[in-house]
Design a protein around this motif. Structure first.
Motif, PDB file in Angstrom:
ATOM      1  N   VAL A  34      48.772  53.858  65.547  1.00 23.44           N
ATOM      2  CA  VAL A  34      48.470  53.230  65.521  1.00 23.44           C
ATOM      3  C   VAL A  34      48.049  52.003  64.689  1.00 23.44           C
ATOM      4  O   VAL A  34      47.982  50.965  64.192  1.00 23.44           O
ATOM      5  N   GLY A  35      47.425  53.044  63.767  1.00 24.74           N
ATOM      6  CA  GLY A  35      46.405  53.265  62.797  1.00 24.74           C
ATOM      7  C   GLY A  35      44.919  53.436  62.687  1.00 24.74           C
ATOM      8  O   GLY A  35      44.539  53.049  62.078  1.00 24.74           O
ATOM      9  N   GLY A  36      44.687  54.081  63.623  1.00 24.34           N
ATOM     10  CA  GLY A  36      43.484  54.319  63.858  1.00 24.34           C
ATOM     11  C   GLY A  36      43.192  56.125  63.566  1.00 24.34           C
ATOM     12  O   GLY A  36      44.048  56.629  62.456  1.00 24.34           O
ATOM     13  N   MET A  78      37.026  62.730  67.930  1.00 26.19           N
ATOM     14  CA  MET A  78      37.092  61.373  68.339  1.00 26.19           C
ATOM     15  C   MET A  78      36.815  60.238  67.293  1.00 26.19           C
ATOM     16  O   MET A  78      35.205  60.286  66.644  1.00 26.19           O
ATOM     17  N   ARG A  79      37.169  59.068  66.732  1.00 23.75           N
ATOM     18  CA  ARG A  79      36.562  58.391  65.426  1.00 23.75           C
ATOM     19  C   ARG A  79      37.022  57.404  65.578  1.00 23.75           C
ATOM     20  O   ARG A  79      38.491  56.740  66.140  1.00 23.75           O
ATOM     21  N   LEU A  80      35.778  56.564  65.365  1.00 26.43           N
ATOM     22  CA  LEU A  80      36.022  55.325  65.817  1.00 26.43           C
ATOM     23  C   LEU A  80      36.581  53.932  64.603  1.00 26.43           C
ATOM     24  O   LEU A  80      36.940  53.148  64.510  1.00 26.43           O
ATOM     25  N   ALA A  81      36.369  54.712  63.671  1.00 23.29           N
ATOM     26  CA  ALA A  81      36.964  53.747  62.012  1.00 23.29           C
ATOM     27  C   ALA A  81      38.431  54.151  61.774  1.00 23.29           C
ATOM     28  O   ALA A  81      39.343  54.465  63.237  1.00 23.29           O
ATOM     29  N   VAL A  82      39.206  53.166  61.524  1.00 27.14           N
ATOM     30  CA  VAL A  82      40.363  52.309  61.495  1.00 27.14           C
ATOM     31  C   VAL A  82      40.991  52.502  59.876  1.00 27.14           C
ATOM     32  O   VAL A  82      39.784  52.550  59.296  1.00 27.14           O
ATOM     33  N   ARG A  83      41.885  52.839  59.699  1.00 27.33           N
ATOM     34  CA  ARG A  83      42.919  52.292  58.532  1.00 27.33           C
ATOM     35  C   ARG A  83      42.046  51.453  57.657  1.00 27.33           C
ATOM     36  O   ARG A  83      41.820  50.218  58.107  1.00 27.33           O
ATOM     37  N   VAL A 189      31.050  56.663  70.923  1.00 28.06           N
ATOM     38  CA  VAL A 189      30.327  57.294  70.900  1.00 28.06           C
ATOM     39  C   VAL A 189      32.094  57.587  69.988  1.00 28.06           C
ATOM     40  O   VAL A 189      33.427  58.043  70.270  1.00 28.06           O
ATOM     41  N   GLU A 190      31.867  59.339  68.498  1.00 30.24           N
ATOM     42  CA  GLU A 190      32.689  60.131  68.218  1.00 30.24           C
ATOM     43  C   GLU A 190      31.793  61.583  67.649  1.00 30.24           C
ATOM     44  O   GLU A 190      31.370  60.953  68.186  1.00 30.24           O
TER      45      GLU A 190
END
Length: 230
Positions: A34-36, A78-83, A189-190
Protein backbone atom coordinates in the motif's frame (compact mmCIF):
# COMPACT_ATOMS: atom_id res chain seq x y z
CA UNK A 1 -24.21 -46.50 20.97
CA UNK A 2 -23.32 -44.28 18.05
CA UNK A 3 -22.22 -40.84 19.17
CA UNK A 4 -21.61 -41.94 22.74
CA UNK A 5 -17.82 -41.70 22.52
CA UNK A 6 -16.15 -38.64 24.00
CA UNK A 7 -14.67 -36.10 21.55
CA UNK A 8 -11.09 -36.89 20.57
CA UNK A 9 -8.37 -34.95 22.41
CA UNK A 10 -5.60 -36.22 20.16
CA UNK A 11 -3.35 -33.38 18.85
CA UNK A 12 -4.58 -32.14 15.49
CA UNK A 13 -2.08 -30.99 12.86
CA UNK A 14 -3.44 -27.93 11.06
CA UNK A 15 -0.43 -27.00 8.92
CA UNK A 16 3.10 -28.24 8.29
CA UNK A 17 5.91 -26.31 6.61
CA UNK A 18 8.16 -29.09 5.35
CA UNK A 19 7.72 -28.96 1.56
CA UNK A 20 7.24 -26.43 -1.21
CA UNK A 21 3.66 -27.61 -1.51
CA UNK A 22 3.14 -26.73 2.18
CA UNK A 23 4.60 -23.26 1.66
CA UNK A 24 2.43 -22.65 -1.42
CA UNK A 25 -0.66 -22.81 0.81
CA UNK A 26 0.31 -19.44 2.33
CA UNK A 27 0.17 -15.87 1.05
CA UNK A 28 2.39 -13.00 2.18
CA UNK A 29 1.84 -9.28 2.57
CA UNK A 30 3.54 -6.19 3.94
CA UNK A 31 3.20 -2.42 4.00
CA UNK A 32 4.86 -2.23 0.55
CA UNK A 33 1.51 -3.41 -0.86
CA UNK A 34 0.00 0.00 0.00
CA UNK A 35 3.00 2.31 -0.32
CA UNK A 36 5.40 1.29 2.43
CA UNK A 37 8.98 0.11 1.98
CA UNK A 38 9.21 -3.09 4.04
CA UNK A 39 9.95 -6.44 2.40
CA UNK A 40 8.56 -9.91 3.10
CA UNK A 41 9.58 -13.43 2.06
CA UNK A 42 8.20 -16.84 2.97
CA UNK A 43 10.04 -19.84 1.59
CA UNK A 44 11.22 -23.38 2.27
CA UNK A 45 14.48 -23.50 4.24
CA UNK A 46 16.27 -26.76 3.46
CA UNK A 47 19.25 -25.93 5.66
CA UNK A 48 17.30 -27.25 8.68
CA UNK A 49 17.27 -30.75 7.16
CA UNK A 50 20.19 -32.88 8.31
CA UNK A 51 21.63 -35.82 6.31
CA UNK A 52 19.85 -39.11 6.95
CA UNK A 53 23.07 -40.68 8.26
CA UNK A 54 23.54 -37.96 10.87
CA UNK A 55 21.61 -40.00 13.40
CA UNK A 56 19.00 -38.84 15.86
CA UNK A 57 19.86 -35.96 18.15
CA UNK A 58 18.07 -36.00 21.49
CA UNK A 59 16.65 -32.86 23.06
CA UNK A 60 18.26 -31.97 26.36
CA UNK A 61 15.10 -30.33 27.76
CA UNK A 62 11.39 -29.93 26.87
CA UNK A 63 12.26 -26.53 25.38
CA UNK A 64 15.06 -27.95 23.20
CA UNK A 65 13.27 -29.19 20.09
CA UNK A 66 15.17 -31.11 17.40
CA UNK A 67 14.01 -30.54 13.83
CA UNK A 68 15.73 -32.60 11.11
CA UNK A 69 13.65 -31.61 8.09
CA UNK A 70 13.02 -28.60 5.82
CA UNK A 71 10.99 -25.85 7.50
CA UNK A 72 9.32 -22.58 6.61
CA UNK A 73 11.30 -19.34 6.81
CA UNK A 74 9.57 -15.96 7.22
CA UNK A 75 12.04 -13.12 6.72
CA UNK A 76 12.64 -9.67 5.33
CA UNK A 77 13.39 -6.08 6.27
CA UNK A 78 11.08 -4.06 8.52
CA UNK A 79 11.05 -0.38 7.50
CA UNK A 80 8.97 2.46 8.90
CA UNK A 81 9.50 4.84 5.96
CA UNK A 82 6.87 5.14 3.23
CA UNK A 83 7.14 6.17 -0.41
CA UNK A 84 7.45 9.90 -1.21
CA UNK A 85 4.11 11.68 -1.14
CA UNK A 86 2.52 9.17 1.26
CA UNK A 87 3.98 10.57 4.49
CA UNK A 88 1.23 10.94 7.07
CA UNK A 89 -1.26 9.09 4.87
CA UNK A 90 -0.26 5.50 5.55
CA UNK A 91 1.63 3.75 8.32
CA UNK A 92 4.62 1.54 7.55
CA UNK A 93 6.14 -1.25 9.56
CA UNK A 94 4.28 -4.52 9.12
CA UNK A 95 4.69 -7.85 7.35
CA UNK A 96 3.05 -11.24 7.62
CA UNK A 97 1.90 -14.50 6.11
CA UNK A 98 -1.44 -16.28 6.27
CA UNK A 99 -2.92 -19.52 5.01
CA UNK A 100 -4.96 -19.16 1.84
CA UNK A 101 -8.71 -19.89 1.77
CA UNK A 102 -9.41 -23.50 0.81
CA UNK A 103 -12.44 -23.63 -1.51
CA UNK A 104 -14.03 -26.96 -2.41
CA UNK A 105 -17.04 -28.04 -4.46
CA UNK A 106 -19.03 -28.12 -1.22
CA UNK A 107 -17.91 -24.80 0.25
CA UNK A 108 -14.80 -23.50 1.97
CA UNK A 109 -12.73 -25.97 3.98
CA UNK A 110 -12.38 -25.02 7.65
CA UNK A 111 -10.91 -26.62 10.79
CA UNK A 112 -12.85 -27.56 13.91
CA UNK A 113 -10.68 -27.06 17.00
CA UNK A 114 -13.54 -26.84 19.51
CA UNK A 115 -12.23 -29.95 21.32
CA UNK A 116 -8.77 -28.44 21.83
CA UNK A 117 -7.59 -25.79 24.28
CA UNK A 118 -4.32 -24.53 22.78
CA UNK A 119 -2.84 -23.46 19.48
CA UNK A 120 0.70 -24.86 19.31
CA UNK A 121 3.35 -23.42 17.00
CA UNK A 122 6.76 -25.01 16.55
CA UNK A 123 9.08 -22.11 15.74
CA UNK A 124 12.69 -21.15 16.02
CA UNK A 125 13.69 -18.31 18.33
CA UNK A 126 12.83 -14.69 17.71
CA UNK A 127 14.65 -12.67 15.77
CA UNK A 128 -11.40 -10.28 6.52
CA UNK A 129 -10.95 -7.15 8.64
CA UNK A 130 -11.91 -8.98 11.84
CA UNK A 131 -8.99 -10.99 13.23
CA UNK A 132 -8.41 -12.98 16.38
CA UNK A 133 -4.96 -12.06 17.63
CA UNK A 134 -2.47 -13.06 20.32
CA UNK A 135 1.16 -12.10 20.87
CA UNK A 136 3.83 -14.79 20.62
CA UNK A 137 5.97 -15.02 23.74
CA UNK A 138 9.25 -16.87 23.20
CA UNK A 139 11.18 -18.61 25.99
CA UNK A 140 14.41 -18.87 23.99
CA UNK A 141 16.55 -16.16 22.41
CA UNK A 142 19.37 -18.33 21.05
CA UNK A 143 17.81 -19.23 17.71
CA UNK A 144 16.84 -22.73 18.86
CA UNK A 145 13.55 -24.45 18.12
CA UNK A 146 10.72 -24.47 20.66
CA UNK A 147 7.00 -25.11 20.93
CA UNK A 148 4.88 -22.05 21.69
CA UNK A 149 1.44 -22.77 23.21
CA UNK A 150 -1.37 -20.21 23.10
CA UNK A 151 -4.69 -20.80 24.91
CA UNK A 152 -7.55 -20.27 22.47
CA UNK A 153 -9.46 -18.46 25.23
CA UNK A 154 -6.78 -15.76 25.33
CA UNK A 155 -7.18 -14.62 21.73
CA UNK A 156 -8.78 -11.19 21.35
CA UNK A 157 -10.97 -9.88 18.55
CA UNK A 158 -9.52 -6.98 16.53
CA UNK A 159 -10.59 -4.90 13.56
CA UNK A 160 -7.98 -3.13 11.39
CA UNK A 161 -5.46 -3.63 14.18
CA UNK A 162 -7.59 -2.19 16.98
CA UNK A 163 -9.34 -4.04 19.80
CA UNK A 164 -13.08 -4.46 19.31
CA UNK A 165 -14.88 -2.84 22.31
CA UNK A 166 -17.36 -5.67 22.82
CA UNK A 167 -15.37 -8.92 22.87
CA UNK A 168 -17.00 -12.25 22.01
CA UNK A 169 -15.71 -15.79 22.30
CA UNK A 170 -13.87 -17.22 19.30
CA UNK A 171 -15.99 -19.56 17.18
CA UNK A 172 -13.56 -22.48 17.10
CA UNK A 173 -15.79 -24.81 15.09
CA UNK A 174 -14.88 -23.08 11.81
CA UNK A 175 -11.30 -21.75 11.64
CA UNK A 176 -10.77 -20.34 8.12
CA UNK A 177 -7.18 -19.12 8.08
CA UNK A 178 -4.16 -18.83 10.39
CA UNK A 179 -1.25 -16.42 10.04
CA UNK A 180 1.59 -14.60 11.74
CA UNK A 181 2.40 -10.89 11.43
CA UNK A 182 5.25 -8.69 12.62
CA UNK A 183 4.15 -5.19 13.65
CA UNK A 184 7.23 -3.00 13.79
CA UNK A 185 5.24 0.19 13.36
CA UNK A 186 3.54 -0.25 16.73
CA UNK A 187 6.87 -0.14 18.55
CA UNK A 188 8.86 2.09 16.23
CA UNK A 189 11.40 -0.65 15.50
CA UNK A 190 12.89 -1.45 12.09
CA UNK A 191 15.58 -3.74 10.73
CA UNK A 192 15.95 -7.34 9.50
CA UNK A 193 13.61 -10.02 10.88
CA UNK A 194 13.49 -13.80 10.60
CA UNK A 195 11.27 -16.55 12.00
CA UNK A 196 11.41 -20.28 11.26
CA UNK A 197 8.25 -22.35 11.55
CA UNK A 198 7.79 -26.12 11.39
CA UNK A 199 4.13 -26.78 12.23
CA UNK A 200 0.87 -25.42 13.61
CA UNK A 201 -1.28 -27.77 15.70
CA UNK A 202 -4.29 -27.80 18.00
CA UNK A 203 -3.56 -29.54 21.31
CA UNK A 204 -4.84 -29.93 24.87
CA UNK A 205 -3.28 -29.33 28.26
CA UNK A 206 -1.82 -32.84 28.47
CA UNK A 207 0.27 -32.03 25.38
CA UNK A 208 1.70 -28.76 26.73
CA UNK A 209 5.31 -29.23 27.79
CA UNK A 210 5.43 -26.22 30.11
CA UNK A 211 2.57 -23.96 31.24
CA UNK A 212 4.81 -21.60 33.21
CA UNK A 213 5.23 -19.40 30.14
CA UNK A 214 1.55 -18.43 30.34
CA UNK A 215 2.20 -16.69 33.65
CA UNK A 216 4.99 -14.47 32.32
CA UNK A 217 4.14 -10.83 31.72
CA UNK A 218 6.16 -8.82 29.18
CA UNK A 219 8.24 -6.11 30.83
CA UNK A 220 10.26 -3.16 29.59
CA UNK A 221 13.51 -4.18 27.92
CA UNK A 222 12.76 -7.89 27.49
CA UNK A 223 12.63 -9.84 24.24
CA UNK A 224 8.84 -9.84 24.55
CA UNK A 225 8.51 -6.15 23.75
CA UNK A 226 8.16 -6.76 20.00
CA UNK A 227 6.98 -10.33 19.37
CA UNK A 228 5.14 -11.36 16.21
CA UNK A 229 1.36 -11.27 16.36
CA UNK A 230 -0.75 -14.25 15.42
Amino acid sequence: MEGADEPSRVPKVLFTFNSREDISQFATGCDADVGGTSTVNFELDESTAKPSDAGETKASSPHDIVVNRPTGKFWGEMRLAVRPGLEGKIRGGYAGFRSKPRPTLFGELTDDVSNHEYLALRTDGPITTDLWQHRLFFRRDDGGWEDVFIPFKDFVLTNTGELVPHQVQMYRERIRTIGISLLGGNSGVEGPYELGIDSIRAVNVEDVTDTSAFEKVPTEGTQWERPPVL
